[in-house]
Design a protein around this motif. Structure first.
Motif, PDB file in Angstrom:
ATOM      1  N   LEU A 136      -1.857   1.074  -2.002  1.00 53.80           N
ATOM      2  CA  LEU A 136      -1.194   2.357  -1.756  1.00 53.80           C
ATOM      3  C   LEU A 136      -2.168   3.372  -1.167  1.00 53.80           C
ATOM      4  CD1 LEU A 136       0.970   2.446  -4.975  1.00 53.80           C
ATOM      5  CD2 LEU A 136       1.850   2.453  -2.631  1.00 53.80           C
ATOM      6  N   ALA A 137      -3.412   3.333  -1.613  1.00 57.08           N
ATOM      7  CA  ALA A 137      -4.421   4.248  -1.084  1.00 57.08           C
ATOM      8  C   ALA A 137      -4.778   3.911   0.361  1.00 57.08           C
ATOM      9  CB  ALA A 137      -5.670   4.208  -1.960  1.00 57.08           C
ATOM     10  N   LYS A 138      -4.786   2.622   0.709  1.00 64.69           N
ATOM     11  CA  LYS A 138      -5.200   2.187   2.043  1.00 64.69           C
ATOM     12  C   LYS A 138      -4.077   2.199   3.075  1.00 64.69           C
ATOM     13  CE  LYS A 138      -8.999  -0.791   0.582  1.00 64.69           C
ATOM     14  NZ  LYS A 138     -10.053  -0.613   1.573  1.00 64.69           N
ATOM     15  N   GLY A 139      -2.831   2.182   2.620  1.00 62.94           N
ATOM     16  CA  GLY A 139      -1.705   2.069   3.540  1.00 62.94           C
ATOM     17  C   GLY A 139      -1.460   3.312   4.374  1.00 62.94           C
ATOM     18  N   GLU A 140      -1.121   3.084   5.641  1.00 60.33           N
ATOM     19  CA  GLU A 140      -0.735   4.204   6.505  1.00 60.33           C
ATOM     20  C   GLU A 140       0.691   4.665   6.232  1.00 60.33           C
ATOM     21  OE1 GLU A 140      -4.018   2.331   8.978  1.00 60.33           O
ATOM     22  OE2 GLU A 140      -2.503   1.607   7.607  1.00 60.33           O
ATOM     23  N   TYR A 141       1.548   3.730   5.849  1.00 61.24           N
ATOM     24  CA  TYR A 141       2.959   4.027   5.614  1.00 61.24           C
ATOM     25  C   TYR A 141       3.351   3.523   4.225  1.00 61.24           C
ATOM     26  CZ  TYR A 141       2.741   4.491  10.659  1.00 61.24           C
ATOM     27  OH  TYR A 141       2.380   4.848  11.919  1.00 61.24           O
ATOM     28  N   ILE A 142       3.865   4.429   3.404  1.00 63.67           N
ATOM     29  CA  ILE A 142       4.250   4.100   2.034  1.00 63.67           C
ATOM     30  C   ILE A 142       5.741   4.385   1.875  1.00 63.67           C
ATOM     31  CG2 ILE A 142       3.865   4.560  -0.423  1.00 63.67           C
ATOM     32  CD1 ILE A 142       1.329   3.575   1.159  1.00 63.67           C
ATOM     33  N   THR A 143       6.473   3.418   1.343  1.00 62.02           N
ATOM     34  CA  THR A 143       7.887   3.594   1.030  1.00 62.02           C
ATOM     35  C   THR A 143       8.065   3.325  -0.454  1.00 62.02           C
ATOM     36  OG1 THR A 143       8.518   2.785   3.227  1.00 62.02           O
ATOM     37  CG2 THR A 143      10.234   2.821   1.535  1.00 62.02           C
ATOM     38  N   LYS A 144       8.470   4.339  -1.199  1.00 62.43           N
ATOM     39  CA  LYS A 144       8.725   4.169  -2.637  1.00 62.43           C
ATOM     40  C   LYS A 144      10.236   4.109  -2.835  1.00 62.43           C
ATOM     41  CE  LYS A 144       7.568   5.201  -7.201  1.00 62.43           C
ATOM     42  NZ  LYS A 144       6.403   5.037  -8.020  1.00 62.43           N
ATOM     43  N   LEU A 145      10.687   2.972  -3.363  1.00 66.80           N
ATOM     44  CA  LEU A 145      12.112   2.767  -3.610  1.00 66.80           C
ATOM     45  C   LEU A 145      12.407   2.929  -5.100  1.00 66.80           C
ATOM     46  CD1 LEU A 145      12.649  -0.374  -1.344  1.00 66.80           C
ATOM     47  CD2 LEU A 145      13.107   2.021  -0.800  1.00 66.80           C
ATOM     48  N   HIS A 146      13.636   3.288  -5.403  1.00 63.79           N
ATOM     49  CA  HIS A 146      14.052   3.483  -6.787  1.00 63.79           C
ATOM     50  C   HIS A 146      15.296   2.661  -7.084  1.00 63.79           C
ATOM     51  CE1 HIS A 146      11.756   7.102  -5.772  1.00 63.79           C
ATOM     52  NE2 HIS A 146      11.347   7.037  -7.020  1.00 63.79           N
ATOM     53  N   ALA A 147      15.365   2.161  -8.300  1.00 66.39           N
ATOM     54  CA  ALA A 147      16.570   1.500  -8.787  1.00 66.39           C
ATOM     55  C   ALA A 147      17.427   2.569  -9.479  1.00 66.39           C
ATOM     56  CB  ALA A 147      16.184   0.385  -9.756  1.00 66.39           C
ATOM     57  N   ILE A 148      18.479   2.130 -10.136  1.00 66.70           N
ATOM     58  CA  ILE A 148      19.327   3.020 -10.920  1.00 66.70           C
ATOM     59  C   ILE A 148      19.145   2.669 -12.397  1.00 66.70           C
ATOM     60  CG2 ILE A 148      21.718   3.742 -11.383  1.00 66.70           C
ATOM     61  CD1 ILE A 148      20.636   4.535  -8.592  1.00 66.70           C
TER      62      ILE A 148
END
Length: 189
Positions: A136-148
């Motif tokens: 996560l620290a090294k990534g240029e693009y971060i996508t955080k997904l959520h469940a319900i």
């Protein structure tokens, strides 16, 4: 160790990280991105940890039963050996890999490869999981997904383990885990 970036043809690599709790759609999103890369005629290599045989020994399979062919591997160094002459490298269930995975991803990106990683950002105890914090620290693009959250219906960020087993590595599905929001997760801790 510095590795000279491959800029042949102006091609530059990067790291994309898809994270979230169990049942948030991480693998589904990974498969979606890979299908688009293939539509663009990009050469794709897909890897998963050999330990993850929940749905299939070879394929990456989402909870919605979408699947894509992958290569199961024992450690992250194998990716460097197997990912030759590719445009995109995908890695599912990254939390199960060794601590060298972030360095492997750096090397791939410096070769001009797009690296797409999916994995749990937290374990069942709510702690950062495996190599994911470094990715996560090294990534240029971060996508955080959520469940319900299965208890209250709010967004879920935690993977609640229904079993009392304290082992960090316990493969399971809805039989052992359920998505929970922060409040419902800590309510039963």
């Amino acid at each position: 160790m510095f590795i000279e970036p491959s800029l042949a043809g102006g091609r530059r690599g990067w790291i994309e990280v898809i994270c979230g709790s169990m049942f948030s759609g991480k693998t589904e999103e990974l498969i979606r991105r890979l299908k688009r890369a293939r539509i663009a005629n990009l050469k794709v290599e897909i890897f998963k940890p050999a330990v993850d045989t929940r749905y299939d020994e070879m394929n990456i399979v989402s909870h919605d039963e979408n699947s894509i062919r992958s290569t199961p591997i024992e450690n992250s160094q194998q990716i460097l050996l197997l990912a030759q002459e590719v445009d995109v490298v995908a890695i599912d269930e990254a939390q199960f890999f060794d601590a060298e995975l972030p360095n492997v991803c750096d090397q791939l990106a410096l070769r001009g490869i797009r690296v797409i990683i999916a994995g749990l950002d937290m374990d069942f105890a709510g702690n950062p999981f495996g190599p994911m914090p470094a990715l996560l620290a090294k990534g240029e693009y971060i996508t955080k997904l959520h469940a319900i959250c299965v208890k209250c219906g709010h967004i879920a960020n935690f993977s609640y383990r229904k079993s009392q087993t304290k082992d960090t590595l316990l493969l399971g599905e809805k039989d052992l885990y359920e998505p929970r929001c922060r409040h419902c997760y800590y309510e039963e801790q």
